[in-house]
Design an enzyme around this catalytic site. Sequence first.
Site, PDB file in Angstrom:
ATOM      1  N   LYS A  45       0.816  -1.234   0.000  1.00 42.30           N
ATOM      2  CA  LYS A  45       0.000   0.000   0.000  1.00 42.30           C
ATOM      3  C   LYS A  45       0.847   1.280   0.000  1.00 42.30           C
ATOM      4  CE  LYS A  45      -3.426  -1.122  -0.506  1.00 42.30           C
ATOM      5  NZ  LYS A  45      -3.812  -1.817  -1.783  1.00 42.30           N
ATOM      6  N   TRP A  78       5.414 -10.206  -8.912  1.00 45.28           N
ATOM      7  CA  TRP A  78       5.937 -10.410  -7.557  1.00 45.28           C
ATOM      8  C   TRP A  78       6.697 -11.728  -7.548  1.00 45.28           C
ATOM      9  CZ3 TRP A  78       1.498  -7.547  -7.994  1.00 45.28           C
ATOM     10  CH2 TRP A  78       1.353  -6.450  -7.126  1.00 45.28           C
ATOM     11  N   HIS A 101       7.595  -7.583  -1.919  1.00 48.08           N
ATOM     12  CA  HIS A 101       7.282  -6.932  -0.641  1.00 48.08           C
ATOM     13  C   HIS A 101       8.215  -7.454   0.456  1.00 48.08           C
ATOM     14  CE1 HIS A 101       3.727  -4.932  -2.068  1.00 48.08           C
ATOM     15  NE2 HIS A 101       2.969  -6.007  -2.149  1.00 48.08           N
ATOM     16  N   SER A 131      -4.864   3.153   3.917  1.00 50.82           N
ATOM     17  CA  SER A 131      -5.082   2.413   2.677  1.00 50.82           C
ATOM     18  C   SER A 131      -5.280   0.923   2.981  1.00 50.82           C
ATOM     19  CB  SER A 131      -3.877   2.637   1.750  1.00 50.82           C
ATOM     20  OG  SER A 131      -4.069   2.017   0.513  1.00 50.82           O
TER      21      SER A 131
HETATM   22  P1  A3P Z   1      -5.107   4.712  -1.431  1.00 50.03           P
HETATM   23  O1  A3P Z   1      -5.781   3.494  -0.884  1.00 50.03           O
HETATM   24  O2  A3P Z   1      -4.666   5.656  -0.342  1.00 50.03           O
HETATM   25  O3  A3P Z   1      -5.883   5.405  -2.490  1.00 50.03           O
HETATM   26  P2  A3P Z   1      -0.091  -0.478  -3.606  1.00 50.03           P
HETATM   27  O4  A3P Z   1      -0.113  -0.446  -5.075  1.00 50.03           O
HETATM   28  O5  A3P Z   1       1.282  -0.487  -2.994  1.00 50.03           O
HETATM   29  O6  A3P Z   1      -0.982  -1.537  -3.037  1.00 50.03           O
HETATM   30  O7  A3P Z   1      -0.671   0.939  -3.089  1.00 50.03           O
HETATM   31  C1  A3P Z   1      -2.007   1.272  -3.340  1.00 50.03           C
HETATM   32  C2  A3P Z   1      -2.180   2.748  -3.044  1.00 50.03           C
HETATM   33  O8  A3P Z   1      -1.517   3.508  -4.061  1.00 50.03           O
HETATM   34  C3  A3P Z   1      -3.632   3.158  -3.053  1.00 50.03           C
HETATM   35  O9  A3P Z   1      -3.735   4.239  -2.120  1.00 50.03           O
HETATM   36  C4  A3P Z   1      -3.778   3.624  -4.503  1.00 50.03           C
HETATM   37  O10 A3P Z   1      -4.891   4.457  -4.725  1.00 50.03           O
HETATM   38  C5  A3P Z   1      -2.465   4.373  -4.668  1.00 50.03           C
HETATM   39  N1  A3P Z   1      -2.131   4.619  -6.080  1.00 50.03           N
HETATM   40  C6  A3P Z   1      -2.043   3.731  -7.092  1.00 50.03           C
HETATM   41  N2  A3P Z   1      -1.788   4.350  -8.261  1.00 50.03           N
HETATM   42  C7  A3P Z   1      -1.720   5.687  -7.988  1.00 50.03           C
HETATM   43  C8  A3P Z   1      -1.496   6.865  -8.768  1.00 50.03           C
HETATM   44  N3  A3P Z   1      -1.326   6.802 -10.073  1.00 50.03           N
HETATM   45  N4  A3P Z   1      -1.481   8.056  -8.136  1.00 50.03           N
HETATM   46  C9  A3P Z   1      -1.660   8.144  -6.801  1.00 50.03           C
HETATM   47  N5  A3P Z   1      -1.884   7.064  -6.001  1.00 50.03           N
HETATM   48  C10 A3P Z   1      -1.917   5.852  -6.581  1.00 50.03           C
END
Ligand code: A3P
Length: 287
Positions: A45, A78, A101, A131
Site C-alpha cells: 500500500k 511479484w 514486498h 489504505s
Molecule cells: P489509497 O488506498 O490511499 O488510495 P499499492 O499499489 O502499494 O498496493 O498501493 C495502493 C495505493 O496507491 C492506493 O492508495 C492507490 O490508490 C495508490 N495509487 C495507485 N496508483 C496511484 C497513482 N497513479 N497516483 C496516486 N496514487 C496511486
Amino acid sequence: MTEAELYTLYKGVFLPSSLHPPQSLKYYEDFTFRPDDILIVTYPKSGTTWMQEIVPLIISGGDPASVETLPNWDRVPWLEEHRACVLNLEQRPSPRMFTTHFRNNMMPPSFFEVKPKVIYIMRNPKDVLTSSFHYFGTTSFLVKPGPQSDFLHKFLNGEVMFGSWFDHVKGWLNAEDKERIMYISYEEMIMDLKDSVARIAEFLERSLDVAVVEKIADRCLFKKMKQNNMSNYSLVPTEYMDQTKSKFLRKGVAGDWKNQLTGAEAEHFDAVYKDKMKDVTYKFVWD
Ligand code: A3P
C-alpha cells in the site's frame, strides 16, 4: 477468518497462504538474478501499482503496449507469489522487471551476490495504515480489519501481512550497497510526478526526452490509471477482491489519514513512530 487460518508465518512475518504456497517461497529462495534486473520493493500500500506502471513505460521509452496489454502482476511480477513459478521468468529478455514486498533480510542469496537495481518506495505510514484498512476489507485472502482501533494495534505491532512497516523501512534504509538502491516516497511522486519520472529514468540509466517524460507522467496520473483495466485490478474476480466495498485505486492522495484516524489514534501512532524510528536519520518527505 483468523490469522491462523489465512496466514503463513515465514521468516517472522505473516504472508497470505493462498498467494504464497511453500513451492513459490522455495522458487524465490533459489531465484537467480541478473545484474540488469530492476526490482520494485515496497511495504504493501505504498505505491507498488503506481511504480509497476511507471517503470515499464520508462524502459519502453514511453511505448504503452505493455501497460495496455499485460496486467501489472504479469508485467512486473511479484517474485514471492505463486504466479512467479509459471511465468517462465528465466526466459524473459533483459531488463527484467520484478516486484517484491520482502524485507531486506528476507531476500535470497542471489540478490546480494548479483546486486540488481532496486527502487524502494516509502509512504507516510499513517496513510499506509489507512489504505490497508480499506483494502484488507475487500479481499478474501486477508484477515478482515475489524474495528479501526484493533487494526491500528495490529498494524503497529506488525500483525498484518508482511509484518511491521517500521522493520520493513528500517531494514531497507540500512541495506548494504546503497548505490544500487533508489529511495523515493509516494509523497514526492504526488508532489511532482514529472520530476519523479525523470529521476527514476536517470537512476535506470535511460535518457528520455522531456516530452516522453511528460507523456509517461500523464499516463500515470491517478485518474488515468483508474481507467486502465490492466492496472486497476478489475480483472480479479469479486470473490477474491470485492471492489464494491473499496476500490483498489481508492483515493490516491497524501494525508488521507486525517480523515480516518481520531486525534487520539494519530497521537498514539506518532508516539510509537517516534520511539521505533528514533535511530533513523533519513529525512522523510512527510516529516
Ligand atoms: P489509497 O488506498 O490511499 O488510495 P499499492 O499499489 O502499494 O498496493 O498501493 C495502493 C495505493 O496507491 C492506493 O492508495 C492507490 O490508490 C495508490 N495509487 C495507485 N496508483 C496511484 C497513482 N497513479 N497516483 C496516486 N496514487 C496511486
